[in-house]
Scaffold this motif. Structure first.
Motif, short mmCIF file in Angstrom:
data_model
loop_
_atom_site.label_atom_id
_atom_site.label_comp_id
_atom_site.label_asym_id
_atom_site.label_seq_id
_atom_site.Cartn_x
_atom_site.Cartn_y
_atom_site.Cartn_z
N GLU A 60 0.82 -1.21 0.00
CA GLU A 60 0.00 0.00 0.00
C GLU A 60 0.85 1.27 0.00
O GLU A 60 0.49 2.29 0.58
CB GLU A 60 -0.94 0.02 1.23
CG GLU A 60 -1.88 -1.16 1.31
CD GLU A 60 -2.93 -1.14 0.22
OE1 GLU A 60 -3.22 -0.04 -0.27
OE2 GLU A 60 -3.43 -2.20 -0.15
N GLU A 192 -3.52 -10.23 -0.04
CA GLU A 192 -4.93 -9.94 0.20
C GLU A 192 -5.28 -10.18 1.67
O GLU A 192 -5.99 -9.40 2.30
CB GLU A 192 -5.81 -10.81 -0.70
CG GLU A 192 -5.76 -10.40 -2.16
CD GLU A 192 -6.42 -11.41 -3.07
OE1 GLU A 192 -6.92 -12.44 -2.54
OE2 GLU A 192 -6.44 -11.19 -4.30
N GLN A 195 -3.78 -7.41 3.69
CA GLN A 195 -4.54 -6.17 3.58
C GLN A 195 -5.82 -6.23 4.40
O GLN A 195 -6.19 -5.26 5.07
CB GLN A 195 -4.87 -5.89 2.11
CG GLN A 195 -3.65 -5.49 1.28
CD GLN A 195 -3.96 -5.41 -0.19
OE1 GLN A 195 -5.06 -5.75 -0.62
NE2 GLN A 195 -2.98 -5.00 -0.98
N HIS A 199 -6.45 -3.95 7.53
CA HIS A 199 -7.63 -3.08 7.55
C HIS A 199 -8.42 -3.28 8.84
O HIS A 199 -8.83 -2.31 9.48
CB HIS A 199 -8.52 -3.40 6.34
CG HIS A 199 -9.80 -2.62 6.32
ND1 HIS A 199 -9.84 -1.28 6.02
CD2 HIS A 199 -11.09 -2.99 6.59
CE1 HIS A 199 -11.08 -0.85 6.08
NE2 HIS A 199 -11.85 -1.86 6.44
N ASN A 344 2.80 1.82 5.44
CA ASN A 344 2.03 1.67 4.21
C ASN A 344 0.92 2.72 4.14
O ASN A 344 0.69 3.49 5.07
CB ASN A 344 1.45 0.25 4.09
CG ASN A 344 0.52 -0.09 5.24
OD1 ASN A 344 -0.36 0.67 5.60
ND2 ASN A 344 0.71 -1.27 5.84
N GLN A 346 -2.33 2.36 4.08
CA GLN A 346 -3.43 2.18 5.03
C GLN A 346 -3.11 2.84 6.36
O GLN A 346 -3.94 3.51 6.96
CB GLN A 346 -3.69 0.69 5.25
CG GLN A 346 -4.38 0.00 4.08
CD GLN A 346 -4.84 -1.39 4.47
OE1 GLN A 346 -5.65 -1.56 5.37
NE2 GLN A 346 -4.31 -2.40 3.80
#
Length: 605
Positions: A60, A192, A195, A199, A344, A346
């Protein structure tokens, strides 16, 4: 780094897939991602026939971070955690020969990137003649881009030191292709999952910080709790918040973990300027050996901040602006020791959001400080006024007593009509001043002493007031009466103060009623309230005066009322006593009809 002709694979595709898929931890973290990518790199190296395999990914960010290196301790030590700008990676991929799943940049073209490419040979090795036309050269670059469903490059598999020492031909490339596909799929899955986990973690972390930041608390306590929350949320070793000075709130710096010296450092002005740039640009600044925050910092400013950071043992910093209502109110610094952990997008977005939420909480806390400071100033002014009133009243009391005393002595002798008229004027004026002094002293005592409560029957106070003001009512030809229930209506409070309240209402009503008027008092209990009512058929109060009638020294603008001398303190005393007893006072009035005052006080159990 690059790849050459693949040797025979020691494991079949099924075993390779099983090995890659087997390592999937229940609890995901950034460390888990690194370990997963390392497993993939090791598996690819063993089956694809290369001495070194590395995996770099875009976490990210606009930089590729090398998160796994397999096959060479030297390469691992030198490359792990290294980053490369996205532009550099995309340029190499664009210049490289398209070999299907692979991209190849030959030695002769790659030497222009020599400062970006790792080799295990001496730098002059690129000058040596190759043993054959297809021999692997030191600066050969072989990469397999990993893309997402949208076709964006999200990572790169890099290969170096082919087992057979030659560049891979079509057959070797075809043979290694399935392993690259499987590895790319595993990398996509790992990213994935990372992430999603990041998140969820950041969402929860932001929620915790915001919950802390939106709690109504003093600013010092708020900053202490938020710095701790930031350390936990972003998994950093240092969190420091600095707020800017306002007319009512000094600048503050709070650090977690606590340090002995929180004073402004030598770079405070630079950090303030950076915070304002970040606020204007709606960005956070990331400062590390590989991240320079272009557009926010000049190379020299980046160097100065990074050197100071390294001196304190921190490998990277994030500065997030704190602000609200369009203004930068300060900044927060988050510091990490581990240089291999890059920030990153995020995390940057979460930090920016927290800066705005924290800014609103800081602004609210600063406004509370402002309100507190203003309240303290008003309280001090009120206390000073009360002291002045008390002092003046006490100083006037004795001289006025002497004036009235001498006036009484003079009244006993006959000095003629003119003298008698003047003497009565002196007596009236002195009596009026004495009345004002007494009321000023009452106000002063209400401000100075604490309320001592005991059960008080309002009916008895009303009876006493009616008896006290009956002569005045008779003199003015006003009917004065009271109604009270058979049972006592009691409140908890000071009998002396409450008597002042009732007396003030009765005197006001009788004074401002014309001959033939009526004044009627009543006491009732309504639910949890004891209600005292004083209604008169007097002059009434102009609508514009109703909000001011309880203000000290305020006199009605009604011409008929102004014809009667008064201090403007009686109703102010009534309102002050009512508030001190936890009640409220109301007034309804119509000019030339009359006024009704109602006092609601908490009834005694």
């Amino acid at each position: 780094m690059s790849v050459a002709g693949a040797a025979a694979a020691p494991e079949g595709g099924g075993l390779f897939a099983a090995r890659v898929d087997a390592w999937l931890p229940e609890e995901w973290s950034r460390r888990a991602l690194r370990e997963q990518l390392q497993v993939i790199a090791e598996a690819v190296r063993e089956v694809a026939g290369f001495g070194v395999v590395a995996i770099g990914v875009f976490l990210e960010t606009e930089e590729l971070e090398l998160m796994a290196v397999a096959g060479s301790d030297q390469a691992r030590a030198e490359l792990l955690g290294d980053t490369a700008p996205a532009g550099y990676i995309h340029t190499i991929l664009a210049q490289a020969e398209d070999w299907g799943r692979l991209r190849f940049l030959p030695h002769a073209e790659a030497v222009t990137w020599s400062d970006k490419i790792w080799i295990d040979a001496a730098p002059e090795a690129y000058l040596e003649e190759p043993a054959s036309a297809d021999a692997w050269r030191p600066y050969d670059v072989l990469m397999a881009p990993v893309t997402n469903d949208a076709g964006d490059v999200i990572g790169v598999l890099s290969f170096d030191q082919p087992a057979d020492g030659v560049r891979p031909g079509p057959a070797a490339r075809e043979r290694v292709g399935p392993y690259i596909d499987r590895a790319a799929a595993a990398i996509r899955t790992a990213l994935e999952r990372d992430q999603r986990a990041e998140h969820v973690r950041l969402t929860d972390a932001v929620r915790r910080v915001v919950r802390t930041a939106t709690t109504r608390m003093p600013l010092d306590q708020l900053l202490l709790e938020v710095t701790d929350a930031l350390r936990d949320a972003f998994e950093v070793e240092l969190a420091r918040i600095t707020t800017l000075q306002t007319p009512f709130s000094p600048s503050r710096t709070v650090t977690s973990p606590p340090v002995l010296d929180n004073s402004a450092g030598p770079q405070r002005d630079l950090l303030l300027e950076l915070a304002e740039r970040c606020w204007d640009a709606h960005r956070v600044a990331v400062i590390s050996e590989h991240r320079t925050s272009p557009g926010l910092l000049s190379p020299d400013e980046h160097r100065r901040i990074l050197e100071r950071s390294l001196e304190r043992g921190l490998g990277s910093l994030v500065l997030m602006p704190i602000g609200a209502a369009g203004n930068c109110l300060g900044w927060a610094l988050l510091g990490r020791v581990d240089t291999s952990l890059e920030w990153n997008d995020q995390q940057a977005a979460a930090a920016l959001d927290i800066g705005h939420d924290l800014g609103r909480a800081v602004l609210q806390a600063q406004r509370l400080e402002q309100d507190s400071a203003l309240t303290a100033e008003l309280r001090a002014a009120s206390e000073a006024k009360s002291r002045l009133i008390s002092t003046v009243a006490h100083e006037l009391k004795n001289p006025l007593g002497a004036v009235l005393g001498y006036a009484e002595v003079l009244a006993e002798t006959d000095h003629g009509p003119a003298f008698a008229t003047s003497l009565r004027g002196i007596q009236r004026s002195a009596a009026r001043m004495q009345r004002m002094v007494e009321e000023l002293l009452v106000l002063s005592r209400l401000d100075e002493r604490a309320l001592v409560s005991s059960p008080v029957d309002l009916g008895e106070l009303v009876d006493a007031a009616v008896a006290r003001y009956a002569p005045l009512a008779a003199e003015r030809e006003v009917s004065l009466s009271a109604a009270r229930p058979a049972d006592p209506v009691r409140v908890l409070g000071s009998a002396v103060d409450l008597q002042h309240l009732v007396d003030a209402l009765v005197e006001n009503a009788v004074t401002y009623s014309a001959a033939g008027g009526t004044v009627r008092l009543s006491v009732e209990r309504h639910g949890d309230d004891a209600v005292l009512t004083c209604a008169d058929r007097g002059y009434g109060i102009p609508p514009g005066d109703l909000e001011e009638v309880f203000t000290e020294f305020y006199r009605s603008t009604n011409a008929r009322a102004l014809a009667h001398p008064g201090t403007g303190l009686g109703l102010a005393i009534a309102a002050r006593v009512t508030r001190a007893h936890g009640g409220r006072i109301e007034v309804d009035s119509t000019l030339e009809v009359g006024s009704t005052f109602r006092v609601h006080l908490p009834a005694a159990p």
